[in-house]
Write an enzyme that holds these catalytic residues in place. Structure first.
Site, PDB file in Angstrom:
ATOM      1  N   ASP A 131     -27.180 -43.312  16.345  1.00 15.58           N
ATOM      2  CA  ASP A 131     -25.989 -42.906  17.297  1.00 15.58           C
ATOM      3  C   ASP A 131     -25.887 -43.332  18.400  1.00 15.58           C
ATOM      4  O   ASP A 131     -26.996 -43.691  19.298  1.00 15.58           O
ATOM      5  CB  ASP A 131     -25.976 -41.460  17.129  1.00 15.58           C
ATOM      6  CG  ASP A 131     -24.723 -40.741  17.134  1.00 15.58           C
ATOM      7  OD1 ASP A 131     -23.806 -41.680  17.239  1.00 15.58           O
ATOM      8  OD2 ASP A 131     -24.485 -39.740  16.683  1.00 15.58           O
ATOM      9  N   ASP A 175     -15.858 -40.009  12.780  1.00 17.55           N
ATOM     10  CA  ASP A 175     -16.224 -38.969  12.381  1.00 17.55           C
ATOM     11  C   ASP A 175     -15.222 -37.905  11.942  1.00 17.55           C
ATOM     12  O   ASP A 175     -15.371 -36.694  11.630  1.00 17.55           O
ATOM     13  CB  ASP A 175     -16.464 -38.323  14.080  1.00 17.55           C
ATOM     14  CG  ASP A 175     -17.816 -38.435  14.517  1.00 17.55           C
ATOM     15  OD1 ASP A 175     -18.742 -38.662  13.785  1.00 17.55           O
ATOM     16  OD2 ASP A 175     -18.178 -38.095  15.782  1.00 17.55           O
TER      17      ASP A 175
HETATM   18  C1  DGJ Z   1     -21.619 -38.024  16.352  1.00 16.19           C
HETATM   19  C2  DGJ Z   1     -21.990 -38.506  15.026  1.00 16.19           C
HETATM   20  O1  DGJ Z   1     -20.722 -39.609  14.826  1.00 16.19           O
HETATM   21  C3  DGJ Z   1     -21.979 -37.408  14.061  1.00 16.19           C
HETATM   22  O2  DGJ Z   1     -21.815 -37.959  12.806  1.00 16.19           O
HETATM   23  C4  DGJ Z   1     -23.148 -36.634  14.226  1.00 16.19           C
HETATM   24  O3  DGJ Z   1     -24.389 -37.524  13.983  1.00 16.19           O
HETATM   25  C5  DGJ Z   1     -23.523 -36.259  15.728  1.00 16.19           C
HETATM   26  N1  DGJ Z   1     -23.039 -37.182  16.789  1.00 16.19           N
HETATM   27  C6  DGJ Z   1     -24.774 -35.569  15.939  1.00 16.19           C
HETATM   28  O4  DGJ Z   1     -24.546 -35.130  17.466  1.00 16.19           O
END
Ligand code: DGJ
Length: 710
Positions: free
Chosen positions: A467, A529
């Site tokens: 991430d 997301d």
């Molecule tokens: C942002 C990501 O896009 C989510 O899927 C998740 O992993 C969160 N971060 C976790 O902090």
């Protein structure tokens, strides 16, 4: 001189033709031609479009304010330069681009011509590299600048590609958006003046994907000329489209000049990222298929690229930060019973002195949280990978990391406050309570490589979600942003080479780093997301303008949806997620309704069955969600023996007849068997179409068609 490369472009042509100082690059249905101007030594663009052979008529002269050129240049300290043609080199295959991700291929796939230019006043040399992949009608270009003088110079602007379109009406299509609203297609007419975008976030970002399409106003999804430009880069970029006073249109893609100022001492050089350009006479759909094929076969290098990805369950939307050994084990057990193959522990598992129990602390300290995982990471992984799935195979285990970041509340920051991107004594802006490590520093790169290597050797981990949740704000010099990206590429290259059997998934608050640079290392990216299935149709189809379905992570989440509160049926959510190469769940299976639990194994089995067609097949966008209440997408398997149709109804309208959906790309005279009933010729399926009735909002169908043997 008349030089020919080994393999062919369009029938009757060679991939590369050099006629005196005219260079023609041919694909199956594209030609790209430029020549050296006899008076100035500059490179002049002649043609980029459908195939041509033989001489072309000269343009009327003079063209004031609009001379087509391959390299608009300007040296240090002057407003003029004389980068003149010196020589050219032909390479069978494609040389690598040291330090940068790049398309690759063997001698049978690609041919390269390097044009060497030199300015004897400034003693600056430039190499323009053009590689042609004839099968995909793709011309890939990069530029390298070398300081051959004795003094220092600074590179303020370095584009990867500049190409000029002859006078004509053109549209430009971009993918813009925001967090949870990625890849929205925007189409507008190219008027006189400057259009385009500069992304200064330091990552390819949700705001502007490093992609541009140019099309004639009459070009549609399936007809007409379309040019696609895709920058193989993960940092800040600039895309300019400028229509001159006389109507020529110049397209330039490259590094963002606002974040460059790259010093070059005597003998040093700087390479631009490469820019892929494709041409199709089959509309935007043809353009996308060319990019997809090129990226699947000649960019993404993970061993998983062509494989069915394991159906996964990610803990994020099910548990968020509230994780521990026992609740993770419980949901892993439930997911295995549903048919899940890979269990992914998302954020919240690490940090000892500064535990990661919210987004306020812990980033940088990559040690398991001793309270949440009291028996250690290895013990959790052993317990979960001992679980058997419905196929009797052991569950795989995956882990979330965000290695480029640090929370000020962490041991790492206490030990190395100087490791973050910052500008002297100016305040350090925190976003999501975190700062960015300066990956331009070799010691930071080495720290990340060591942390990841430790985690991956400490337990039986088969998958990593990598991430990256914030943009750059303060940087010490403009060049630090590009230095960061070069450092990132070194880290990604080292880790993915060291752990070739680990499946990596990119993520940047969803699709904030959905770009070809990341795809070189990671075969899939978490697309957004936003997990609402209705929004996801637009986001996934938007991304598909440039990127193959195989690269998209797409999950079924709970309803009401956590981002927009919308409730859609499980089947609709599943069908939308099946259009991504990495299908999964993002929920707590214990909270599923009994009827949802009963249907999930069948939906997972369907996703696994059609996955080879989605992952390796060609994609046709039959109708788009911003144009129709019935978006539809079709995939055709590589061997053309199977097709899969995804057909959706967004809203049910009273007394309205659902339009027939017309398939594309089938063999007209062959018969196709529709699973569940029906046998029709390709001609009927494409020219007459299929009709379905949905009867409610958020209806969906997945239709499997098999071509009958002759
Ligand atoms: C942002 C990501 O896009 C989510 O899927 C998740 O992993 C969160 N971060 C976790 O902090």
């Amino acid at each position: 001189m008349h030089d020919e490369a080994l393999h062919s472009g369009a029938p009757g042509t060679s991939a590369l033709l050099v006629d005196g100082k005219t260079f023609t690059i041919n694909g199956n249905t594209v030609s790209y031609q430029f020549h050296v101007d006899g008076d100035t030594g500059d490179l002049r663009t002649d043609h980029f479009g459908g195939p041509i052979t033989g001489p072309i008529p000269a343009d009327p002269k003079p063209l004031i304010n609009g001379v087509p050129t391959e390299l608009p240049d300007r040296p240090e300290g002057y407003t003029v330069s004389e980068l003149k043609y010196q020589a050219h080199t032909i390479v069978r295959g494609k040389p690598g681009l040291p330090g940068l991700p790049a398309t690759f291929g063997g001698e049978e796939d690609v041919t390269t011509i390097i044009i060497h230019l030199y300015d004897d006043k400034s003693q600056v040399a430039a190499d323009l590299t053009y590689s042609i992949f004839p099968k995909y009608d793709a011309v890939v270009r990069s530029v390298s600048v070398m300081n051959q003088g004795t003094g220092n110079i600074t590179v303020e602007v370095l584009a990867s590609l500049s190409v000029d379109f002859a006078v004509q009406d053109l549209d430009m299509i971009t993918l813009s958006g925001d967090h949870m609203r990625e890849a929205h297609r925007e189409r507008r007419k190219v008027e006189r003046g400057l259009h385009g975008f500069q992304n200064s976030t330091g990552f390819s970002s949700h705001l502007y994907n490093p992609f541009l399409a140019i099309a004639h106003p009459s070009t549609t999804e399936s007809q007409g000329s379309a040019w696609g430009f895709s920058l193989v880069y993960t940092g800040s970029s600039a895309v300019n489209v400028e229509k001159s006073s006389q109507g020529l249109t110049r397209v330039i893609l490259g590094l963002n000049p606002a974040q460059l100022s790259w010093p070059l001492a005597s003998g040093e050089s700087l390479s631009s990222p490469e820019c892929v350009s494709v041409y199709s006479n089959q509309g935007l759909g043809g353009m996308s298929r060319a990019l997809h094929g090129l990226y699947r076969n000649h960019l993404m290098r993970s061993k998983f690229v062509r494989q069915n990805r394991p159906v996964l369950l990610n803990s994020w939307e099910g548990l968020y930060f509230d994780i521990n050994h026992s609740n993770l084990y419980e949901i892993a057990k439930e997911s295995a019973a549903l048919g899940v193959k890979l269990f992914v522990m998302d954020d919240g598992w690490f940090g000892k002195d500064y535990p990661r129990i919210s987004d306020e602390a812990g980033l940088g300290d990559w040690v398991p949280n001793p309270h949440r995982l009291p028996h250690g990471l290895d013990s959790l992984v052993n317990d979960i990978t001992a679980l058997k799935g419905t196929n009797s195979a052991n569950l795989w285990f995956g882990i979330w990391v965000e290695p480029e970041m640090v929370n000020p509340k962490s041991n790492l920051y206490c030990a190395h406050p100087d490791w973050v991107l910052s500008a002297g004594t100016y305040p350090r802006t925190e976003l999501r309570n975190q700062l960015i490590l300066n990956l331009g520093l070799p010691e930071v790169q080495d720290y990340i490589i060591a942390c990841l290597s430790n985690i991956l050797t400490s337990a039986n981990i088969s998958y990593v979600k990598w991430d990256h949740n914030r943009s750059m704000t303060e940087i010490q010099t403009p060049s630090a942003a590009h230095a960061y990206i070069l450092g990132l590429y070194r880290v990604l290259d080292t880790i993915t080479t060291r752990f070739p059997d680990v499946l990596f998934e990119g993520c940047a608050a969803g699709g904030g780093r959905f770009d070809p640079g990341i795809l070189q290392f990671f075969p899939q990216i978490w697309t957004s997301d936003n997990t609402d299935a209705v929004d996801r149709i637009s986001i996934q189809l938007g991304m598909s303008l440039a990127y193959p379905a195989s690269s998209m992570g797409a999950h079924i989440s709970a309803v009401p949806n956590h981002q927009n509160n919308r409730t859609t049926p499980l089947e609709f959510r599943a069908h939308v997620a099946m259009m991504g190469g990495s299908f999964g769940l993002e929920l707590d299976p214990k909270k599923l309704l009994p009827e949802e639990k009963a249907s999930l194994p069948g939906l997972i089995a369907l996703a696994e069955r059609i996955s080879p067609v989605v992952v390796n097949g060609d994609m046709w966008r039959l109708s788009l969600p911003h144009e129709s209440n019935w978006p539809a997408v079709q995939f055709i398997s590589e061997d053309a023996s199977q097709a899969v149709l995804f057909y959706f109804q967004l809203q049910q309208h009273v007394n309205e007849i659902t339009p027939r959906v017309k398939l594309q790309g089938l063999a007209s005279n062959r018969m196709y068997q529709i699973e569940g009933g029906g046998r029709y010729s390709g001609m009927v399926l494409m020219n007459h179409g299929l009709n379905y009735y949905f009867g409610s909002d958020y209806g969906s169908k997945v239709v499997i068609l098999t071509k009958e043997p002759l």
